[in-house]
Design an enzyme around this catalytic site. Structure first.
Site, PDB file in Angstrom:
ATOM      1  N   LYS A 101     -34.721 112.070  30.918  1.00 22.98           N
ATOM      2  CA  LYS A 101     -35.163 110.708  30.589  1.00 22.98           C
ATOM      3  C   LYS A 101     -34.746 110.388  29.176  1.00 22.98           C
ATOM      4  O   LYS A 101     -34.603 111.284  28.338  1.00 22.98           O
ATOM      5  CB  LYS A 101     -36.682 110.613  30.691  1.00 22.98           C
ATOM      6  CG  LYS A 101     -37.202 109.199  30.803  1.00 22.98           C
ATOM      7  CD  LYS A 101     -37.190 108.760  32.253  1.00 22.98           C
ATOM      8  CE  LYS A 101     -37.808 107.420  32.470  1.00 22.98           C
ATOM      9  NZ  LYS A 101     -38.097 107.208  33.902  1.00 22.98           N
ATOM     10  N   GLY A 108     -47.917  94.235  36.786  1.00 26.55           N
ATOM     11  CA  GLY A 108     -46.522  94.327  36.346  1.00 26.55           C
ATOM     12  C   GLY A 108     -45.649  93.474  37.246  1.00 26.55           C
ATOM     13  O   GLY A 108     -45.763  93.531  38.475  1.00 26.55           O
ATOM     14  N   GLY A 125     -42.120  93.177  36.678  1.00 25.40           N
ATOM     15  CA  GLY A 125     -40.722  93.461  36.316  1.00 25.40           C
ATOM     16  C   GLY A 125     -39.939  93.773  37.572  1.00 25.40           C
ATOM     17  O   GLY A 125     -40.244  93.274  38.658  1.00 25.40           O
ATOM     18  N   ASN A 126     -38.943  94.629  37.438  1.00 27.25           N
ATOM     19  CA  ASN A 126     -38.085  94.948  38.579  1.00 27.25           C
ATOM     20  C   ASN A 126     -38.883  95.511  39.758  1.00 27.25           C
ATOM     21  O   ASN A 126     -38.676  95.105  40.902  1.00 27.25           O
ATOM     22  CB  ASN A 126     -37.013  95.951  38.132  1.00 27.25           C
ATOM     23  CG  ASN A 126     -36.121  96.350  39.284  1.00 27.25           C
ATOM     24  OD1 ASN A 126     -36.417  97.312  39.995  1.00 27.25           O
ATOM     25  ND2 ASN A 126     -35.069  95.603  39.517  1.00 27.25           N
ATOM     26  N   ALA A 127     -39.816  96.426  39.480  1.00 33.60           N
ATOM     27  CA  ALA A 127     -40.569  97.049  40.582  1.00 33.60           C
ATOM     28  C   ALA A 127     -41.636  96.093  41.126  1.00 33.60           C
ATOM     29  O   ALA A 127     -41.654  95.782  42.323  1.00 33.60           O
ATOM     30  CB  ALA A 127     -41.194  98.351  40.104  1.00 33.60           C
ATOM     31  N   GLY A 128     -42.507  95.612  40.262  1.00 37.16           N
ATOM     32  CA  GLY A 128     -43.636  94.791  40.707  1.00 37.16           C
ATOM     33  C   GLY A 128     -43.211  93.450  41.287  1.00 37.16           C
ATOM     34  O   GLY A 128     -43.753  93.001  42.304  1.00 37.16           O
TER      35      GLY A 128
HETATM   36  N1  GLU Z   1     -36.176 104.797  35.977  1.00 31.77           N
HETATM   37  C1  GLU Z   1     -36.287 105.048  37.378  1.00 31.77           C
HETATM   38  C2  GLU Z   1     -37.334 106.101  37.650  1.00 31.77           C
HETATM   39  O1  GLU Z   1     -38.223 106.305  36.862  1.00 31.77           O
HETATM   40  C3  GLU Z   1     -34.927 105.346  38.028  1.00 31.77           C
HETATM   41  C4  GLU Z   1     -34.208 106.538  37.522  1.00 31.77           C
HETATM   42  C5  GLU Z   1     -32.801 106.710  38.065  1.00 31.77           C
HETATM   43  O2  GLU Z   1     -32.388 105.925  38.892  1.00 31.77           O
HETATM   44  O3  GLU Z   1     -32.134 107.647  37.626  1.00 31.77           O
HETATM   45  O4  GLU Z   1     -37.367 106.698  38.685  1.00 31.77           O
END
Ligand code: GLU
Length: 431
Positions: free
Chosen positions: A107, A219, A221-224
């Site tokens: 990360k 949230g 954003g992209n997910a919510g």
């Molecule tokens: N940021 C996303 C996660 O937390 C995606 C990570 C990725 O696609 O490598 O799973």
């Protein structure tokens, strides 16, 4: 004795240690699973639009690559620090193993508030990040992706910078790219879609009627945001949504498509009714809409609660007041171990982050395969394969939870950790 302060990484270790006592690991393996394999930190400096310099701490943590290249997003947030990035890297290692894709976990983070940066400054930060960590990145080494506040545009700038520095063609060095520059169909909606498949499976198994299920989402954003749209389309009743400014509630249901439109226009989910703190109360009353805080949102009466923003929001302080029967974690790390224990006692089902939000990294894997092979998959193929991967992972976790009397979080960790340990053993790393 004062209690030790809880941090994202101590919270991760609490679950890790607990699950490690339930699976078979040697002391050497346990040690390896407790700390990242590598921690990289740099200060990155950019020239601001006003000509002054600004410096931001930046991180890339490589947790474990026993199963394949490190994989995981990069977040831009004022609170992103090494401890948080370490915890998120660890969760990625478990997550890629739970969905059984050939990656490890990593990360990245830049400690900055992207809302204070212009588009040009954002591009500078993104290119500087790649320059700082280029030698640790690569399609076969460590492959970043979007996370909180990072977008396809940012992925494109990062790939471009990487290809310039290394003088290579390297579409697979990063995922979550725009379609125009090596991205994959379905990546933008993948996190929500993956969680949606699991939810649908649960709902169908219990023969529930989506229209009778009230959903609260934290949230947008992209997910919510995408999750709200998917669920609305499938007939669920979305009763509350929020963003970092707060949220709105309507017991009769909200229309996420309208909310998205106003959010784009006015910057917040309450944008149809409020400008800053000034709201059109008359209009809100007419529509049956109430303004709520993010804390209030979590305790609303509902059937399904979906935290899709930041970590550490369901804690020992509010877990007892949660009224949902099911929590689907689209955010990473939203529930603390103390809250988990309270929720388990209350028989609230928690579908943990490492399973619930794994759709994002799964389609990242499809994007990586396409980047390496030069193929372009259809939207149908992506969707079909994502569903297969998510439901197989859910089946493995469910089975482990049932057979070994574990919560879904413990079971997901057990499934993931066993796969990582098996790879470490196969490679002869530890004995
Ligand atoms: N940021 C996303 C996660 O937390 C995606 C990570 C990725 O696609 O490598 O799973």
């Amino acid at each position: 004795m004062t209690a030790k302060k809880s941090t994202p990484y101590t919270r991760f270790k609490t679950i890790l240690e607990e699950v490690l006592t339930k699976i078979e690991v040697s002391p050497a393996e346990r040690k390896m699973l407790n700390e990242p394999q590598a921690i990289h930190r740099e200060e990155i400096t950019i020239k601001k639009d006003d000509g002054k310099k600004a410096t931001f701490p930046a991180f890339r943590v490589q947790f474990n690559n026993a199963r394949g290249p490190y994989k995981g997003g990069i977040r831009y947030h004022q609170d992103a620090d090494l401890d948080e990035v370490k915890a998120l890297a660890a969760l990625m290692a478990i997550k890629t193993a739970v969905v059984d894709i050939p990656f490890g976990g990593g990360k990245g983070g830049v400690q900055c508030n992207p809302k204070d940066l212009s588009k040009r400054e954002l591009q500078e930060v993104s290119r500087a990040y790649v320059r700082a960590f280029a030698k640790h990145l690569g399609p076969d080494i460590d492959c970043p992706a979007p996370d909180v506040n990072t977008t396809p545009d940012i992925m494109a700038w990062m790939r471009d910078e990487y290809e310039k520095i290394t003088n290579t063609y390297a579409p697979a060095m990063i995922t979550g790219k725009p379609l125009a520059y090596g991205g994959s169909l379905g990546r933008d909606t993948a996190t929500a879609r993956g969680g949606f498949f699991i939810l649908q499976e649960l709902v169908e198994r219990d023969a529930l009627d989506p229209s009778e299920l009230r959903v609260v989402i934290q949230g947008f954003g992209n997910a919510g945001g995408h999750m709200a749209e998917l669920l609305h389309g499938a007939g669920y009743t979305i009763v509350a949504v929020s963003d970092s400014h707060g949220g709105i509630y309507n017991a009769e249901g909200l229309d996420p498509v309208r909310i998205e439109k106003y959010k784009r226009k006015n910057g917040t989910v309450a944008g149809e009714y409020c400008t800053g703190s000034v709201c059109d109360l008359e209009r809100m009353k007419m529509d049956g809409v109430k303004r709520i805080t993010n804390e209030e949102l979590l305790e609303l009466p509902c059937d399904i609660l979906i935290p899709a923003a930041l970590d550490n929001v369901i804690t020992a302080d509010n877990a007892k007041n949660i009224r949902a029967k099911l929590i689907l974690e689209l955010a990473n790390g939203p529930t603390t171990p103390e809250a988990d224990a309270i929720l388990a006692k209350k028989k609230v089902k928690v579908i943990p982050d490492v399973l619930a939000n794994a759709g994002g990294v799964t389609v990242s894997y499809f994007e990586w395969v396409q980047g390496r092979s030069g193929e372009q998959w259809t939207a149908e193929r992506i969707d079909h394969d994502l569903k297969r991967v998510m439901l197989a992972a859910f089946r493995d976790v469910r089975r482990t939870a049932y057979r070994e009397k574990m919560t879904y979080r413990e079971a997901a960790f057990a499934v993931g950790l066993r796969r990582i340990v098996a790879a470490m053993r196969a490679r002869g790393w530890v004995n």
